[in-house]
Motif scaffolding. Structure first.
Motif, PDB file in Angstrom:
ATOM      1  N   ALA A 164     105.203  43.712   6.382  1.00  0.00           N
ATOM      2  CA  ALA A 164     104.526  44.603   7.328  1.00  0.00           C
ATOM      3  C   ALA A 164     104.677  46.063   6.893  1.00  0.00           C
ATOM      4  N   ALA A 165     105.879  46.435   6.451  1.00  0.00           N
ATOM      5  CA  ALA A 165     106.114  47.821   6.015  1.00  0.00           C
ATOM      6  C   ALA A 165     105.296  48.139   4.773  1.00  0.00           C
ATOM      7  N   ILE A 166     105.213  47.198   3.846  1.00  0.00           N
ATOM      8  CA  ILE A 166     104.449  47.397   2.609  1.00  0.00           C
ATOM      9  C   ILE A 166     102.971  47.547   2.917  1.00  0.00           C
ATOM     10  N   GLU A 167     102.454  46.699   3.775  1.00  0.00           N
ATOM     11  CA  GLU A 167     101.036  46.748   4.115  1.00  0.00           C
ATOM     12  C   GLU A 167     100.687  48.054   4.823  1.00  0.00           C
ATOM     13  N   GLN A 168     101.527  48.456   5.759  1.00  0.00           N
ATOM     14  CA  GLN A 168     101.256  49.700   6.473  1.00  0.00           C
ATOM     15  C   GLN A 168     101.270  50.891   5.519  1.00  0.00           C
ATOM     16  N   ALA A 169     102.222  50.918   4.584  1.00  0.00           N
ATOM     17  CA  ALA A 169     102.311  52.024   3.627  1.00  0.00           C
ATOM     18  C   ALA A 169     101.074  52.074   2.735  1.00  0.00           C
ATOM     19  N   MET A 170     100.610  50.921   2.275  1.00  0.00           N
ATOM     20  CA  MET A 170      99.416  50.895   1.417  1.00  0.00           C
ATOM     21  C   MET A 170      98.178  51.330   2.183  1.00  0.00           C
ATOM     22  N   GLN A 171      98.068  50.925   3.438  1.00  0.00           N
ATOM     23  CA  GLN A 171      96.922  51.338   4.238  1.00  0.00           C
ATOM     24  C   GLN A 171      96.946  52.846   4.484  1.00  0.00           C
ATOM     25  N   ARG A 172      98.130  53.375   4.756  1.00  0.00           N
ATOM     26  CA  ARG A 172      98.240  54.805   5.026  1.00  0.00           C
ATOM     27  C   ARG A 172      97.835  55.639   3.823  1.00  0.00           C
ATOM     28  N   MET A 173      98.164  55.171   2.632  1.00  0.00           N
ATOM     29  CA  MET A 173      97.858  55.935   1.418  1.00  0.00           C
ATOM     30  C   MET A 173      96.562  55.464   0.753  1.00  0.00           C
ATOM     31  N   GLU A 174      95.828  54.570   1.394  1.00  0.00           N
ATOM     32  CA  GLU A 174      94.523  54.099   0.930  1.00  0.00           C
ATOM     33  C   GLU A 174      94.604  53.508  -0.481  1.00  0.00           C
ATOM     34  N   VAL A 175      95.610  52.672  -0.701  1.00  0.00           N
ATOM     35  CA  VAL A 175      95.746  51.991  -1.994  1.00  0.00           C
ATOM     36  C   VAL A 175      95.677  50.478  -1.842  1.00  0.00           C
ATOM     37  N   ALA A 176      95.452  49.988  -0.624  1.00  0.00           N
ATOM     38  CA  ALA A 176      95.435  48.540  -0.401  1.00  0.00           C
ATOM     39  C   ALA A 176      94.268  47.868  -1.112  1.00  0.00           C
ATOM     40  N   THR A 177      93.173  48.589  -1.328  1.00  0.00           N
ATOM     41  CA  THR A 177      91.998  47.971  -1.943  1.00  0.00           C
ATOM     42  C   THR A 177      92.216  47.634  -3.409  1.00  0.00           C
ATOM     43  N   PHE A 178      93.202  48.264  -4.048  1.00  0.00           N
ATOM     44  CA  PHE A 178      93.489  47.890  -5.435  1.00  0.00           C
ATOM     45  C   PHE A 178      94.938  47.407  -5.577  1.00  0.00           C
ATOM     46  N   ARG A 179      95.376  46.630  -4.596  1.00  0.00           N
ATOM     47  CA  ARG A 179      96.745  46.135  -4.566  1.00  0.00           C
ATOM     48  C   ARG A 179      97.087  45.261  -5.773  1.00  0.00           C
ATOM     49  N   ASP A 180      96.094  44.595  -6.362  1.00  0.00           N
ATOM     50  CA  ASP A 180      96.364  43.674  -7.464  1.00  0.00           C
ATOM     51  C   ASP A 180      96.179  44.307  -8.837  1.00  0.00           C
ATOM     52  N   ARG A 181      95.720  45.538  -8.885  1.00  0.00           N
ATOM     53  CA  ARG A 181      95.542  46.214 -10.172  1.00  0.00           C
ATOM     54  C   ARG A 181      96.881  46.643 -10.744  1.00  0.00           C
ATOM     55  N   ALA A 182      96.972  46.663 -12.067  1.00  0.00           N
ATOM     56  CA  ALA A 182      98.183  47.154 -12.717  1.00  0.00           C
ATOM     57  C   ALA A 182      98.320  48.650 -12.439  1.00  0.00           C
ATOM     58  N   ALA A 183      99.486  49.071 -11.985  1.00  0.00           N
ATOM     59  CA  ALA A 183      99.683  50.473 -11.629  1.00  0.00           C
ATOM     60  C   ALA A 183      99.496  51.393 -12.832  1.00  0.00           C
ATOM     61  N   THR A 184      99.756  50.892 -14.032  1.00  0.00           N
ATOM     62  CA  THR A 184      99.607  51.711 -15.236  1.00  0.00           C
ATOM     63  C   THR A 184      98.149  52.000 -15.557  1.00  0.00           C
ATOM     64  N   ASP A 185      97.212  51.270 -14.944  1.00  0.00           N
ATOM     65  CA  ASP A 185      95.786  51.472 -15.197  1.00  0.00           C
ATOM     66  C   ASP A 185      95.145  52.465 -14.234  1.00  0.00           C
ATOM     67  N   LEU A 186      95.921  53.024 -13.344  1.00  0.00           N
ATOM     68  CA  LEU A 186      95.367  53.908 -12.324  1.00  0.00           C
ATOM     69  C   LEU A 186      95.251  55.338 -12.835  1.00  0.00           C
ATOM     70  N   SER A 187      94.423  56.126 -12.145  1.00  0.00           N
ATOM     71  CA  SER A 187      94.334  57.555 -12.444  1.00  0.00           C
ATOM     72  C   SER A 187      95.609  58.244 -11.974  1.00  0.00           C
ATOM     73  N   GLY A 188      95.790  59.507 -12.378  1.00  0.00           N
ATOM     74  CA  GLY A 188      96.974  60.251 -11.973  1.00  0.00           C
ATOM     75  C   GLY A 188      97.092  60.380 -10.466  1.00  0.00           C
ATOM     76  N   GLY A 189      95.984  60.683  -9.789  1.00  0.00           N
ATOM     77  CA  GLY A 189      96.010  60.813  -8.338  1.00  0.00           C
ATOM     78  C   GLY A 189      96.295  59.499  -7.647  1.00  0.00           C
ATOM     79  N   GLU A 190      95.758  58.398  -8.187  1.00  0.00           N
ATOM     80  CA  GLU A 190      96.018  57.077  -7.606  1.00  0.00           C
ATOM     81  C   GLU A 190      97.482  56.692  -7.768  1.00  0.00           C
TER      82      GLU A 190
END
Length: 269
Positions: free
Chosen positions: A117-143
Motif C-alpha cells: 500500500a505504501a509503495i503504490e501510494q508513493a508511485m501514484q503521488r509521484m506519477e511513476v506508476a504507469t511505468f512501474r515495470d520499466r528498468a529504472a536505468t532507462d528513464l530520463s533524468g527527471g523520471e
C-alpha cells in the motif's frame, strides 16, 4: 518534541571548514526550505544529519542522540533524497520504490500488504506508476528523480530530507512536488528541502533557513528571510517582490551593481 535538533554543528570537507556552529530545531508540521548560494553548506548539513560526513556538535533525532542510532533505526525516522539521481542497477521502477520499505522488514522477508500500500501510494503521488515495470536505468533524468522521491515517500518517515529535489523536474512536476511537501507538513510530518529556486521556496515553504558561508544568516518565515537586503548581501542579486493568490512572489532580476566611484579630479597644475 523536535523531530530534529542540531546544536553547535561544525563539519570539515578535507581541510576546509564547511559548517560553523550551526544550531536549529525542526518540529512536526514544518516545511523548511534550506537556501543559500553554491558552497554555502546546504548539502553538507543534510549529510551531517544523516551521519554521511564527519561532524562535531550534537544531533538529536526524535529526542534520541543520533550518534547512538544504527542505520536501520535512523532510517525509520528520516528518509533522504540525494542530489545525485543515479540508479546503478536495472531494477524495475516498482522494485526501486520498494527499497523504501527496507527499514521495516527483516532481511529477505516478503513485502506485506502494508508495504504494498505504501509503495503504490508513493508511485501514484509521484506519477511513476504507469511505468512501474520499466528498468529504472532507462528513464530520463527527471523520471529518475521522481522515482527516487517516491522511494523516500514509501519509507513513510516523520521527517524527509531532500537535496535539490526540484532539479531536473519540469515546472508542472516542480509545483506538484512542492504541493506534496506542503501536504505532508499539514499531515504532521516535516520536510527539509535544499532549494535554489527562491520563487518556489518563498511560495511554498513555511520556514526558510538561509546559509551563508557555512553559517545561518537568517531563520524564519519566507517574508522575514527573503528581503532585498538579504538577497543583495548573500546572493549579490536584485529581485522583484510581489504577491499572487496571497503568497509571496520573488523573481531575481539582475546582479547587484557596485556603486560608481567618482573619478578623482585631475590636477592640472
Amino acid at each position: 518534541m523536535s523531530l530534529l535538533a542540531v546544536s553547535g554543528l561544525s563539519a570539515l570537507l578535507g581541510q576546509r571548514r564547511v559548517l560553523h556552529d550551526v544550531s536549529f530545531a525542526v518540529g512536526p508540521g514544518e516545511f523548511v526550505g534550506l537556501i543559500g548560494p553554491n558552497g554555502a553548506g546546504k548539502s553538507t548539513l543534510l549529510k551531517a544529519v544523516l551521519g554521511l560526513v564527519a561532524s562535531q556538535g550534537r544531533i538529536s533525532i526524535a529526542g534520541l542522540d543520533a550518534a547512538m542510532l544504527g542505520a536501520r533505526e535512523r532510517a525509520a525516522h528520516i528518509a533522504y533524497v540525494a542530489q545525485e539521481h543515479e540508479i546503478a542497477w536495472a531494477l524495475p521502477v516498482e522494485a526501486v520504490v520498494a527499497l523504501g520499505r527496507t527499514p521495516y522488514r527483516p532481511a529477505f522477508a516478503a513485502l506485506s500488504s502494508t508495504d504494498h500500500a505504501a509503495i503504490e501510494q508513493a508511485m501514484q503521488r509521484m506519477e511513476v506508476a504507469t511505468f512501474r515495470d520499466r528498468a529504472a536505468t532507462d528513464l530520463s533524468g527527471g523520471e529518475k528523480a521522481r522515482v527516487l522521491i517516491a522511494r523516500a515517500l514509501a519509507q513513510e518517515t516523520p521527517l524527509l530530507l531532500a537535496d535539490e529535489p526540484t532539479a531536473g523536474l519540469d515546472p508542472s512536476h516542480q509545483i506538484s512536488l512542492m504541493r506534496l511537501f506542503d501536504e505532508l507538513a499539514r499531515q504532521g510530518r516535516s520536510v527539509i528541502a535544499s532549494l535554489h529556486d527562491l520563487g518556489l521556496a518563498a511560495r511554498w515553504c513555511s520556514r526558510l533557513i538561509l546559509l551563508d558561508r557555512g553559517r545561518i544568516s537568517a531563520d524564519g518565515s519566507p517574508e522575514t528571510v527573503l528581503t532585498p537586503e538579504s538577497l543583495a548581501s548573500v546572493y549579490g542579486v536584485e529581485a522583484y517582490f510581489g504577491t499572487a493568490a496571497g503568497r509571496t512572489v520573488i523573481q531575481p532580476l539582475d546582479l547587484v551593481q557596485p556603486p560608481i566611484q567618482d573619478k578623482p579630479e585631475e590636477d592640472h597644475d
